[in-house]
Write a protein that holds these residues in place. Structure first.
Motif, PDB file in Angstrom:
ATOM      1  N   ALA A  43     -35.752 -11.598 -21.798  1.00  0.00           N
ATOM      2  CA  ALA A  43     -34.531 -12.180 -22.344  1.00  0.00           C
ATOM      3  C   ALA A  43     -34.406 -11.692 -23.784  1.00  0.00           C
ATOM      4  CB  ALA A  43     -34.592 -13.702 -22.296  1.00  0.00           C
ATOM      5  N   GLU A  44     -33.291 -11.042 -24.082  1.00  0.00           N
ATOM      6  CA  GLU A  44     -33.074 -10.496 -25.419  1.00  0.00           C
ATOM      7  C   GLU A  44     -31.839 -11.107 -26.057  1.00  0.00           C
ATOM      8  OE1 GLU A  44     -34.159  -5.972 -25.773  1.00  0.00           O
ATOM      9  OE2 GLU A  44     -33.018  -6.298 -23.917  1.00  0.00           O
ATOM     10  N   ARG A  45     -31.919 -11.334 -27.368  1.00  0.00           N
ATOM     11  CA  ARG A  45     -30.751 -11.691 -28.165  1.00  0.00           C
ATOM     12  C   ARG A  45     -30.652 -10.613 -29.228  1.00  0.00           C
ATOM     13  NH1 ARG A  45     -30.154 -13.933 -32.866  1.00  0.00           N
ATOM     14  NH2 ARG A  45     -28.182 -14.850 -33.421  1.00  0.00           N
ATOM     15  N   PHE A  46     -29.473 -10.010 -29.309  1.00  0.00           N
ATOM     16  CA  PHE A  46     -29.276  -8.888 -30.212  1.00  0.00           C
ATOM     17  C   PHE A  46     -28.752  -9.375 -31.555  1.00  0.00           C
ATOM     18  CE2 PHE A  46     -28.863  -7.358 -25.860  1.00  0.00           C
ATOM     19  CZ  PHE A  46     -29.846  -6.381 -25.856  1.00  0.00           C
ATOM     20  N   GLY A  66     -30.965   2.922 -20.570  1.00  0.00           N
ATOM     21  CA  GLY A  66     -32.030   3.130 -21.540  1.00  0.00           C
ATOM     22  C   GLY A  66     -32.629   1.839 -22.079  1.00  0.00           C
ATOM     23  N   ASP A  67     -31.920   0.706 -21.930  1.00  0.00           N
ATOM     24  CA  ASP A  67     -32.483  -0.581 -22.342  1.00  0.00           C
ATOM     25  C   ASP A  67     -33.627  -0.962 -21.409  1.00  0.00           C
ATOM     26  OD1 ASP A  67     -30.631  -0.817 -24.341  1.00  0.00           O
ATOM     27  OD2 ASP A  67     -29.483  -2.445 -23.410  1.00  0.00           O
ATOM     28  N   ARG A  68     -34.499  -1.823 -21.900  1.00  0.00           N
ATOM     29  CA  ARG A  68     -35.570  -2.339 -21.053  1.00  0.00           C
ATOM     30  C   ARG A  68     -34.965  -3.173 -19.925  1.00  0.00           C
ATOM     31  NH1 ARG A  68     -39.027  -5.315 -25.579  1.00  0.00           N
ATOM     32  NH2 ARG A  68     -36.914  -5.823 -26.214  1.00  0.00           N
ATOM     33  N   GLN A  76     -33.856 -10.155 -31.624  1.00  0.00           N
ATOM     34  CA  GLN A  76     -33.803  -9.046 -32.565  1.00  0.00           C
ATOM     35  C   GLN A  76     -33.049  -9.402 -33.842  1.00  0.00           C
ATOM     36  OE1 GLN A  76     -32.421  -5.659 -30.315  1.00  0.00           O
ATOM     37  NE2 GLN A  76     -33.915  -6.067 -28.704  1.00  0.00           N
ATOM     38  N   GLY A  77     -32.319 -10.512 -33.811  1.00  0.00           N
ATOM     39  CA  GLY A  77     -31.590 -10.937 -35.000  1.00  0.00           C
ATOM     40  C   GLY A  77     -32.457 -11.732 -35.958  1.00  0.00           C
ATOM     41  N   ALA A  78     -33.442 -12.460 -35.465  1.00  0.00           N
ATOM     42  CA  ALA A  78     -34.239 -13.351 -36.312  1.00  0.00           C
ATOM     43  C   ALA A  78     -35.207 -12.625 -37.244  1.00  0.00           C
ATOM     44  CB  ALA A  78     -34.971 -14.384 -35.459  1.00  0.00           C
ATOM     45  N   PRO A  79     -35.952 -11.673 -36.986  1.00  0.00           N
ATOM     46  CA  PRO A  79     -36.496 -11.214 -35.714  1.00  0.00           C
ATOM     47  C   PRO A  79     -37.786 -11.964 -35.360  1.00  0.00           C
ATOM     48  CG  PRO A  79     -37.158  -9.699 -37.422  1.00  0.00           C
ATOM     49  CD  PRO A  79     -36.344 -10.793 -38.079  1.00  0.00           C
ATOM     50  N   TRP A  80     -37.931 -12.317 -34.096  1.00  0.00           N
ATOM     51  CA  TRP A  80     -39.173 -12.882 -33.585  1.00  0.00           C
ATOM     52  C   TRP A  80     -39.183 -12.728 -32.079  1.00  0.00           C
ATOM     53  CZ3 TRP A  80     -40.013 -17.139 -30.333  1.00  0.00           C
ATOM     54  CH2 TRP A  80     -38.879 -17.899 -30.046  1.00  0.00           C
ATOM     55  N   SER A  81     -40.363 -12.833 -31.492  1.00  0.00           N
ATOM     56  CA  SER A  81     -40.477 -12.751 -30.038  1.00  0.00           C
ATOM     57  C   SER A  81     -41.676 -13.564 -29.589  1.00  0.00           C
ATOM     58  CB  SER A  81     -40.630 -11.289 -29.588  1.00  0.00           C
ATOM     59  OG  SER A  81     -41.831 -10.740 -30.069  1.00  0.00           O
ATOM     60  N   THR A  82     -41.698 -13.870 -28.317  1.00  0.00           N
ATOM     61  CA  THR A  82     -42.818 -14.588 -27.723  1.00  0.00           C
ATOM     62  C   THR A  82     -42.996 -14.118 -26.291  1.00  0.00           C
ATOM     63  OG1 THR A  82     -43.806 -16.768 -27.376  1.00  0.00           O
ATOM     64  CG2 THR A  82     -41.448 -16.562 -26.928  1.00  0.00           C
ATOM     65  N   TYR A 118     -39.340 -13.292 -24.565  1.00  0.00           N
ATOM     66  CA  TYR A 118     -38.103 -13.545 -25.303  1.00  0.00           C
ATOM     67  C   TYR A 118     -38.172 -12.723 -26.582  1.00  0.00           C
ATOM     68  CZ  TYR A 118     -34.389 -15.665 -27.961  1.00  0.00           C
ATOM     69  OH  TYR A 118     -33.250 -15.858 -28.692  1.00  0.00           O
ATOM     70  N   ASP A 119     -37.161 -11.898 -26.803  1.00  0.00           N
ATOM     71  CA  ASP A 119     -37.119 -11.012 -27.961  1.00  0.00           C
ATOM     72  C   ASP A 119     -35.812 -11.246 -28.707  1.00  0.00           C
ATOM     73  OD1 ASP A 119     -37.390  -8.995 -29.809  1.00  0.00           O
ATOM     74  OD2 ASP A 119     -37.452  -7.361 -28.355  1.00  0.00           O
TER      75      ASP A 119
END
Length: 169
Positions: free
Chosen positions: A96-99, A58-60, A140-146, A137-138
């Protein structure tokens, strides 16, 4: 000449399934291949519609690529070396994800060798180009993405690996 240089052999569903299983086992997550071919004249393998799933169902997906061409040096195989002369990937998307808990979704591409002896096979990559890509890059802890669209990456090996990356839009 045009016919010989353009001939691609479909490696079939059995070999494609074996490649998917081997890739999935190595990456510890499902990998899917839409087509697997061998380009006769150039001696390159062509992978179409490759995807590497995210950490959980179910994750991207981590990676989707429309086409990857892999050129191998056949004489190097006799010396127990896998020399990847070239890898060209086009029309791709990487996420690329950081949770929040600090985990990330990057697969382990390089494994530590088991045992203390020398490697049985050496793998070398001479050239890689990934073009017409999108890298996201996502965090999710910060949260920010680019998002970097129209990304073109080229890496070559001389004495050491060197590369460039550019994007627009």
């Amino acid at each position: 000449v045009a016919i010989v240089t353009s001939v691609m052999i479909d490696l079939g569903p059995d070999l494609r399934a074996r490649a998917e299983r081997a890739g999935s086992d190595y990456l510890d997550r499902p990998m899917h291949i839409g087509g697997l071919h061998f380009r006769l004249y150039r001696g390159t393998f062509v992978v179409e519609d490759l995807s590497i799933e995210g950490l959980r169902p179910g994750d991207r997906p981590f990676l989707r690529a429309k086409r990857i061409e892999v050129g191998i040096s056949w004489p190097a195989l006799l010396n127990r070396e896998v020399l990847l002369q070239s890898i060209e990937m086009s029309d791709w998307e990487m996420l690329a994800e950081r949770f929040r808990d600090g985990r990330h979704n990057f697969p382990r591409f390089v494994r530590q060798s088991s045992g203390g002896g020398p490697r049985r096979v050496r793998v070398t990559l001479a050239y890689v180009r990934a073009h017409r890509g999108t890298f996201t890059y996502d965090d999710q802890g910060a949260p920010w993405s680019t998002v970097a669209r129209n990304l073109d990456i080229a890496v070559t090996k001389g004495v050491e690996y060197r590369g460039t990356a550019s994007f627009k839009g």
